[in-house]
Design a protein around this motif. Structure first.
Motif, short mmCIF file in Angstrom:
data_model
loop_
_atom_site.label_atom_id
_atom_site.label_comp_id
_atom_site.label_asym_id
_atom_site.label_seq_id
_atom_site.Cartn_x
_atom_site.Cartn_y
_atom_site.Cartn_z
N GLU A 158 5.84 -2.32 11.51
CA GLU A 158 6.47 -3.35 10.68
C GLU A 158 5.45 -4.45 10.41
O GLU A 158 4.60 -4.73 11.27
N LEU A 159 5.52 -5.04 9.24
CA LEU A 159 4.61 -6.13 8.90
C LEU A 159 5.45 -7.36 8.58
O LEU A 159 6.45 -7.25 7.87
N ARG A 160 5.02 -8.48 9.12
CA ARG A 160 5.73 -9.76 8.90
C ARG A 160 5.98 -10.02 7.41
O ARG A 160 5.06 -9.82 6.61
N ASN A 161 7.17 -10.41 7.08
CA ASN A 161 7.55 -10.76 5.70
C ASN A 161 7.52 -9.58 4.72
O ASN A 161 7.52 -9.77 3.52
N GLU A 162 7.44 -8.35 5.24
CA GLU A 162 7.51 -7.17 4.36
C GLU A 162 8.68 -6.32 4.84
O GLU A 162 8.93 -6.21 6.04
N LYS A 163 9.35 -5.69 3.84
CA LYS A 163 10.49 -4.84 4.20
C LYS A 163 9.99 -3.45 4.59
O LYS A 163 9.00 -2.98 4.04
N GLY A 164 10.70 -2.80 5.50
CA GLY A 164 10.43 -1.40 5.82
C GLY A 164 9.27 -1.22 6.78
O GLY A 164 8.75 -2.16 7.36
N VAL A 165 8.89 0.06 6.94
CA VAL A 165 7.75 0.36 7.83
C VAL A 165 6.58 0.88 7.01
O VAL A 165 6.76 1.51 5.97
N TYR A 166 5.42 0.61 7.52
CA TYR A 166 4.19 0.99 6.82
C TYR A 166 3.44 2.01 7.66
O TYR A 166 2.98 1.70 8.76
#
Ligand code: URA
Length: 237
Positions: A154-162
């Motif tokens: 997960e990345l801060r302020n981004e939706k979903g998983v990368y």
């Protein structure tokens, strides 16, 4: 198309300036000076010379640049030089844009174009065009970190998983990985999320197009096949 319009469309300057170039005898077509701005030409495979230099008419341009470190992907670069300073003025006049951005300290394959549809086809979030990066890390990459990158973070302020695919350890501190989105600082943030740090970053491939043989700072015009590869379209054989 009128000769004056052709030159303008190819980035040689304003309509007025192009008329002047033509009237001054700077333009040759098929080895003959053409000094009539209103002369009409067919555009298919039109070659012309401006001050003795050869040009081919292009409706749109597709450029691959081997981006050096220390260049920003913006016209109004603030803290570093602009990647546009590596390109000739006729390309700038055409209004070319970067196809996605690389950080100033990232090197490698950067595409630029004046074709809005092409730009969209590579950057629209739904398109998921893969991009391959070579990453040098501050600390040795552990098996756990590799697995986490593949599973997604997960990345801060981004939706979903990368998640990354094709994660390959080349050496202790060097890996290759493919990402399928293009959020801000994605690779650096993904490596930080698994407890490591990017020391240097190089983009090696977009879609199926590998960085062509170019010295740092050099560019070329993509062929139609290279353009297709960049859009992740397999070439017919
Ligand atoms: N990911 C990053 O962190 N930086 C880039 O320049 C490209 C992808």
């Amino acid at each position: 198309m009128l000769l004056e319009k052709i030159l303008q469309s190819q980035g040689f300057g304003s309509r007025k300036y192009c008329q002047q170039l033509i009237k001054n005898g700077a333009i040759c077509i098929e080895n003959q000076v053409c000094d009539n701005p209103k002369q009409n030409f067919n555009l298919g495979q039109l070659h012309f010379q401006v001050f003795g230099e050869d040009y081919l008419y292009r409706e749109h341009v597709y450029i691959a640049l081997n981006k050096p470190s220390g260049y920003e992907c913006s016209h109004q670069a603030t803290h570093h030089k602009s990647v546009f300073s590596l390109l000739p003025e006729i390309l700038i006049h055409r209004g070319i844009q970067c196809v996605g951005r690389l950080d100033q300290d990232t090197t490698g394959l950067l595409l630029l174009t004046d074709d809005g549809q092409y730009l969209q086809s590579l950057t629209h979030p739904r398109k998921h065009v893969p991009k391959v990066y070579h990453v040098t890390t501050a600390d040795p990459v552990t098996t756990e970190q590799k697995q986490q990158l593949e599973l997604g973070v997960e990345l801060r302020n981004e939706k979903g998983v990368y998640a990354a695919t094709g994660v390959e350890l080349i050496s202790e501190n060097h890996l290759s990985m493919t990402i399928h989105q293009g959020v801000y600082h994605q690779v650096k943030r993904m490596l930080a999320a698994v407890g490591n740090k990017v020391e240097s970053l190089h983009r090696h491939q977009i879609g199926l197009l590998e960085l062509p043989r170019l010295d740092e700072g050099e560019y070329l015009y993509l062929t139609p096949s290279q353009k297709q590869l960049s859009q992740n379209i397999q070439l017919d054989v």
